[in-house]
Design a protein around this motif. Structure first.
Motif, PDB file in Angstrom:
ATOM      1  N   ASN A 263       0.840  -1.195   0.000  1.00 22.79           N
ATOM      2  CA  ASN A 263       0.000   0.000   0.000  1.00 22.79           C
ATOM      3  C   ASN A 263       0.875   1.245   0.000  1.00 22.79           C
ATOM      4  OD1 ASN A 263      -2.324  -1.480   0.155  1.00 22.79           O
ATOM      5  ND2 ASN A 263      -2.721  -1.074   2.305  1.00 22.79           N
ATOM      6  N   VAL A 424       0.797   7.228 -12.422  1.00 26.82           N
ATOM      7  CA  VAL A 424       0.390   7.526 -11.049  1.00 26.82           C
ATOM      8  C   VAL A 424       0.373   9.027 -10.802  1.00 26.82           C
ATOM      9  CG1 VAL A 424       1.062   7.299  -8.621  1.00 26.82           C
ATOM     10  CG2 VAL A 424       1.091   5.294 -10.111  1.00 26.82           C
ATOM     11  N   TYR A 427      -2.656  10.487 -12.309  1.00 26.91           N
ATOM     12  CA  TYR A 427      -3.816  10.114 -11.509  1.00 26.91           C
ATOM     13  C   TYR A 427      -3.905  10.967 -10.241  1.00 26.91           C
ATOM     14  CZ  TYR A 427      -6.613   7.531  -8.172  1.00 26.91           C
ATOM     15  OH  TYR A 427      -7.540   7.201  -7.227  1.00 26.91           O
ATOM     16  N   ILE A 444      -5.775   9.470  -0.452  1.00 28.01           N
ATOM     17  CA  ILE A 444      -5.440   8.536  -1.523  1.00 28.01           C
ATOM     18  C   ILE A 444      -4.656   7.350  -0.983  1.00 28.01           C
ATOM     19  CG2 ILE A 444      -4.246   8.236  -3.734  1.00 28.01           C
ATOM     20  CD1 ILE A 444      -4.563  11.288  -4.150  1.00 28.01           C
ATOM     21  N   THR A 445      -5.130   6.155  -1.321  1.00 25.48           N
ATOM     22  CA  THR A 445      -4.358   4.932  -1.107  1.00 25.48           C
ATOM     23  C   THR A 445      -4.198   4.233  -2.444  1.00 25.48           C
ATOM     24  OG1 THR A 445      -5.268   4.641   1.117  1.00 25.48           O
ATOM     25  CG2 THR A 445      -4.246   2.717   0.114  1.00 25.48           C
ATOM     26  N   LEU A 446      -3.021   3.707  -2.695  1.00 29.58           N
ATOM     27  CA  LEU A 446      -2.748   2.884  -3.880  1.00 29.58           C
ATOM     28  C   LEU A 446      -2.348   1.499  -3.386  1.00 29.58           C
ATOM     29  CD1 LEU A 446      -0.633   5.612  -5.595  1.00 29.58           C
ATOM     30  CD2 LEU A 446      -2.633   4.633  -6.706  1.00 29.58           C
ATOM     31  N   THR A 447      -3.114   0.488  -3.743  1.00 33.19           N
ATOM     32  CA  THR A 447      -2.837  -0.882  -3.314  1.00 33.19           C
ATOM     33  C   THR A 447      -2.542  -1.737  -4.534  1.00 33.19           C
ATOM     34  OG1 THR A 447      -4.349  -0.659  -1.442  1.00 33.19           O
ATOM     35  CG2 THR A 447      -3.722  -2.892  -2.069  1.00 33.19           C
ATOM     36  N   PHE A 454      -2.252  -0.994  -9.756  1.00 34.82           N
ATOM     37  CA  PHE A 454      -2.788  -0.574  -8.461  1.00 34.82           C
ATOM     38  C   PHE A 454      -4.309  -0.534  -8.546  1.00 34.82           C
ATOM     39  CE2 PHE A 454       1.251   2.043  -8.145  1.00 34.82           C
ATOM     40  CZ  PHE A 454       1.739   1.491  -6.962  1.00 34.82           C
ATOM     41  N   SER A 456      -6.688   2.044  -6.593  1.00 36.84           N
ATOM     42  CA  SER A 456      -6.629   3.172  -5.675  1.00 36.84           C
ATOM     43  C   SER A 456      -7.982   3.351  -5.014  1.00 36.84           C
ATOM     44  CB  SER A 456      -6.258   4.451  -6.424  1.00 36.84           C
ATOM     45  OG  SER A 456      -6.285   5.547  -5.535  1.00 36.84           O
ATOM     46  N   THR A 457      -7.989   3.416  -3.692  1.00 36.73           N
ATOM     47  CA  THR A 457      -9.225   3.690  -2.979  1.00 36.73           C
ATOM     48  C   THR A 457      -9.196   5.127  -2.473  1.00 36.73           C
ATOM     49  OG1 THR A 457      -8.198   2.603  -1.069  1.00 36.73           O
ATOM     50  CG2 THR A 457      -9.826   1.351  -2.303  1.00 36.73           C
TER      51      THR A 457
END
Length: 540
Positions: A263, A424, A427, A444-447, A454, A456-457
């Motif tokens: 993450n 990214v 984005y 922002i989270t990138l998993t 990724f 992203s949530t």
């Protein structure tokens, strides 16, 4: 919906289900949703077994009353228990909560829709099941089966939860039982050990679809490794992001057997876990850049933070730590490794520290402990506190969090982003440009979902008590979707108010999905509008 039809259907359902199985008065309370969605819900049905589910669907067909199945209804940020369309009767499957089969040697388990992450963890602990539960941050009360059907993912092996599904049983809209080909041929055991069966792979229709009510699912569990070591890294310099992103890809490719997901979190997302929302510093609900920087400095929060875990034997874990230092060292300012023993040491140390420092160390230890438990396949609701950052009332200690019930405003925007530095950055710029326009802070989270992509949530957090804020949050989602479509960043799953985006332009995909739906459910009684658009008569 015809009121006579619903009344007639309810009378028949009352003879099929027990006293608590039909809820007409008060059904609207099931429509509480973090998204602010409001639906007309005539009734809620609560069957206790798959035979009752079949009978309920047969009655629905007879009276042409639409029903909408939910596993536990805890689909936070995507609509909770609400149907896509008005006037659907909710089919609440939470009473189907049996774990019918568990093969401890092979590591496969069969669950019904009402089996939660917490319930599966308790079951495995009771039966000496040395396996990891496929947990998510949604908490212990959320359905294992429902999350897999939505193609949810986590940071533990196996990260792709639908990939772990080996066998499905479902009730079709006419009430008949669907079983996979190998099971129909008498190979129930091998069917649970091999995902693809023989012949066309039809199980996928039940994932993000409305072709049947899944009443049983067999999933493969990841075995608990000898060691689980969390690693945390960070960079203070936002300009290093373009170099950090391909390094994350390199880590996954070098350590794919032991490091399965990573993450990345921006500073605002980290602050949401460390401090209450500073309403007095916000302008129209949004923290200005200088306030974000000031808060980040005061809490020691870097521009980007990363977290992952090593699942391996002691020997392999030592080698993995060396590889992580070699790869991440040049693009990060800090890299630390944490396990349960170190968290225990921190808690012990806090007992002899001055009160203010002790409180800070204990808080850090509690946060790390919660993260580690999730990495160990033990669900908790530590991550669920995010939903309460802008609104909602936290329940009393010891009570489960329920963001829909507790008044939280949350809509998830969850697009896929290539693991490339330039993509990214584009984005991130898109999110940071659009969200503040609608009073939403860009958390922002990138998993990583694999070593190429990724998910992203981005939680669109808002005050659900304010109709204007609710409307702006929904407008923000639409603006993000439209911009993401142009930029190539589209969501991997949709909330109930975004389902119509799949019905644009009469694509071949939409036509085929609609034709398949019409073949198995010509009266459209099962979850109408869910991912699959209604077929036009000209297309029949």
């Amino acid at each position: 919906m015809n009121s006579t039809a619903i009344a007639s259907a309810l009378a028949e359902w009352a003879t099929i289900l027990d006293e608590s199985g039909v809820i007409a008065a008060g059904a609207a309370k099931f429509g509480a949703s973090t998204t602010g969605a409001k639906r007309t819900i005539p009734a809620v049905l609560r069957p206790a077994n798959q035979e009752q589910v079949a009978s309920v669907l047969q009655v629905a067909q007879r009276w042409r009353v639409a029903v909408y199945p939910v596993s536990t209804g805890n689909n936070w940020g995507y609509g909770s228990a609400n149907p896509v369309e008005d006037d659907c009767v909710i089919l609440d499957l939470s009473r189907l909560d049996r774990i019918s089969e568990f093969d401890a040697e092979m590591g496969v388990v069969t669950v019904e829709p009402g089996v939660t992450q917490g319930a599966l963890r308790e079951f495995l602990d009771r039966h000496d099941g040395n396996y990891l539960v496929p947990v998510t941050g949604a908490g212990p009360t959320c359905s294992i089966l429902g999350n897999a059907l939505e193609r949810g993912y986590g940071i533990t092996p196996i990260t792709d939860h639908f990939a772990a599904v080996t066998k499905i049983e479902a009730i079709l809209p006419d009430g008949t039982l669907y079983r996979t080909s190998l099971s129909e041929l008498g190979g129930e055991e091998v069917d649970g050990l091999f995902k693809w069966g023989v012949g066309p792979y039809l199980d996928g229709l039940f994932s993000q679809g409305n072709f049947g009510v899944v009443v049983k699912m067999t999933i493969a569990l990841a075995p608990a490794p000898e060691t689980v070591t969390a690693f945390f890294f960070s960079t203070k310099d936002d300009a290093k992001l373009e170099a950090l992103v391909p390094t994350v890809r390199a880590v996954l490719r070098a350590l794919g057997g032991s490091v399965v997901a990573i993450n990345l979190l921006n500073s605002q997302r980290m602050l949401s876990m460390m401090t209450p929302f500073p309403e007095d510093r916000a302008v129209d609900g949004v923290l200005p850049a200088d306030e974000v920087k000031s808060l980040a400095n005061s809490h020691g929060v870097p521009a980007w933070s990363g977290v992952g875990a090593i699942y391996a034997s002691k020997e392999v874990a030592r080698a993995a730590r060396r590889t992580l230092r070699r790869l991440l060292g040049p693009v990060t300012d800090r890299l630390v490794f944490i396990n349960r023993r170190k968290v225990g040491v921190a808690r012990s140390l806090s007992r002899v520290l001055p009160p203010r420092l002790a409180t800070r160390v204990r808080g850090m230890a509690d946060t790390l402990s919660g993260a580690l438990e999730i990495m160990h396949g033990a669900p908790n609701d530590v991550a669920l506190a995010l939903a309460y950052w802008r609104s909602g009332t936290l329940p009393q200690p010891g009570q489960p969090k329920n963001p829909a019930r507790d008044g939280c405003g949350l809509i998830w925007f969850a697009p896929l982003v290539p693991i490339r530095g330039g993509d990214v950055r584009r984005y991130i710029n898109m999110i940071e440009r659009i969200c503040p326009q609608y009073g939403v802070n860009p958390l922002i989270t990138l998993t990583t979902v694999n070593d190429r992509c990724f998910d992203s949530t981005v939680p669109l957090l808002f005050d659900r008590r304010d109709p204007d804020a609710t409307a702006r949050a929904n407008e923000c989602y639409r603006a993000l979707y439209d911009a993401g479509q142009k930029e190539g960043f589209l969501p991997y799953r949709l909330n109930i108010d975004a389902m119509g985006t799949l019905n644009s332009g009469g694509s071949a995909f939409s036509r085929l999905a609609s034709q398949l739906k019409a073949a198995v459910d010509p009266n459209y009684i099962l979850a109408p509008g869910r991912y699959v658009p209604r077929i036009k008569r000209s297309e029949v």
